[in-house]
Design an enzyme around this catalytic site. Structure first.
Site, short mmCIF file in Angstrom:
data_model
loop_
_atom_site.label_atom_id
_atom_site.label_comp_id
_atom_site.label_asym_id
_atom_site.label_seq_id
_atom_site.Cartn_x
_atom_site.Cartn_y
_atom_site.Cartn_z
N SER A 120 34.63 47.63 39.93
CA SER A 120 35.18 48.24 41.58
C SER A 120 36.22 47.04 41.94
CB SER A 120 34.03 48.02 42.96
OG SER A 120 33.37 46.90 42.49
N HIS A 141 36.01 54.98 38.59
CA HIS A 141 35.25 54.47 40.58
C HIS A 141 35.20 54.90 41.69
CE1 HIS A 141 35.32 50.96 43.90
NE2 HIS A 141 34.01 51.41 43.59
N GLU A 153 38.23 57.01 42.24
CA GLU A 153 39.50 55.65 42.00
C GLU A 153 39.67 55.44 40.34
OE1 GLU A 153 41.27 51.39 44.41
OE2 GLU A 153 38.68 51.22 43.82
N ASN A 191 38.35 48.02 47.62
CA ASN A 191 38.69 46.82 47.24
C ASN A 191 39.74 45.67 47.86
OD1 ASN A 191 35.92 47.09 47.56
ND2 ASN A 191 35.69 47.98 45.45
#
Length: 296
Positions: A120, A141, A153, A191
């Protein structure tokens, strides 16, 4: 571009088992690997029960359930992944651990196989540098929990080829996911935005701005988030949040990404969130709620 028919998933925790479940119900053969036999047994049972529940609710047919059961195989031997078309690693969020795993897999897998990381936040380019196939290394991800969350992702490293990207995107879409693509920057898209918000929520709690309940309620009702940031941190795992903040701070070189001291303290104390029964909230005493969705 060859179709991905069989994948290996390394790591049989919540993320790995969820990815494996997604794959088998969408017609992909899976080798699920973990070094611990108990973890494999838990994952296999969880996948079976989850699929059975989906059948009982009419979301899947019994034919799909039977086919999925045939497609899932579990192993503690990495050599069993020798013929897969792709491996998706879902091990601990540590660059050293992931690099070591990729070095092992690089010597086992067939030359055409893709190495995908569910990281991540960690640089795909650096992970790829540990292998002899950097053009076939990519970030994939999944959000947590993978069977429920709609997003994947995809992160291209400096040398990731278009064929690798296209094959990975096709697999994600076959699993029913919406795909977004990020360049290889710390934290990627989700993130890079989410973790500083969670970290700021910890600062608000740490400095006495408000109670944890009011912080979470404010974000849920004031910004229409399905979960408050502190609840979400508990679901993700406070250790994972801390690890990602450290990656952001080191990679972007800005003090605004420094982890909140309270987050550090909770992790040091073993208060890691739902998986440990206590984090920001104590889940041993907290009333049970509807199962939440998470963004990671």
């Amino acid at each position: 571009m060859a179709e991905i028919k069989c994948i290996g998933v390394v790591g049989a925790g919540q993320m790995g088992s969820g990815i494996a479940q997604l794959a088998v119900v969408n017609g992909v053969d899976v080798w699920l690997h973990d070094t611990e036999a108990e973890a494999l047994s838990r994952a296999h049972n969880s996948i079976s029960k989850n699929i059975e529940r989906l059948v009982s609710k009419g979301h899947l047919s019994q034919a799909v359930e039977a086919d999925a059961a045939r497609r899932l195989r579990c192993t503690s031997n990495l050599d069993d992944l020798i013929s897969v078309d792709m491996v998706i690693e879902a091990v601990v969020e540590s660059e050293d651990v992931k690099k070591k795993l990729f070095v092992q897999l690089d010597t086992i897998l067939k030359g055409s196989a893709i190495l995908a990381s569910n990281t991540s936040s960690i640089s795909i380019t650096r992970l790829a540098s540990a292998t002899s196939r950097p053009s076939q290394v990519i970030g994939m991800h999944f959000m947590n929990p993978p069977p429920i969350m709609k997003l994947v992702e995809i992160i291209k490293g400096a040398d990731t080829s278009d064929d690798t990207y296209n094959a990975t995107r096709c697999l994600a879409e076959r699993m029913g996911k919406t795909v977004i693509c990020s360049n290889d920057y710390p934290g990627f898209i989700v993130n890079r935005i989410l973790m500083p918000m969670i970290n700021e929520a910890f600062h608000a709690l740490h400095t006495g701005v408000a109670t944890k309940e009011d912080i979470d309620t404010g974000m849920k009702l004031g910004t229409n988030h399905p979960m408050g940031p502190l609840e979400l941190a508990d679901l993700i795992g406070l250790d994972v949040c801390l690890s990602i903040m450290k990656v952001l701070q080191a990679g972007l070189g800005d003090s605004k990404y420094a982890p909140c001291p309270l987050l550090v303290q909770y992790v040091d104390a073993g208060r890691l969130g739902r998986k440990r029964g206590v984090g920001v909230y104590d889940y041993n005493t907290r009333p049970k709620e509807k199962k939440p969705l998470a963004q990671l």
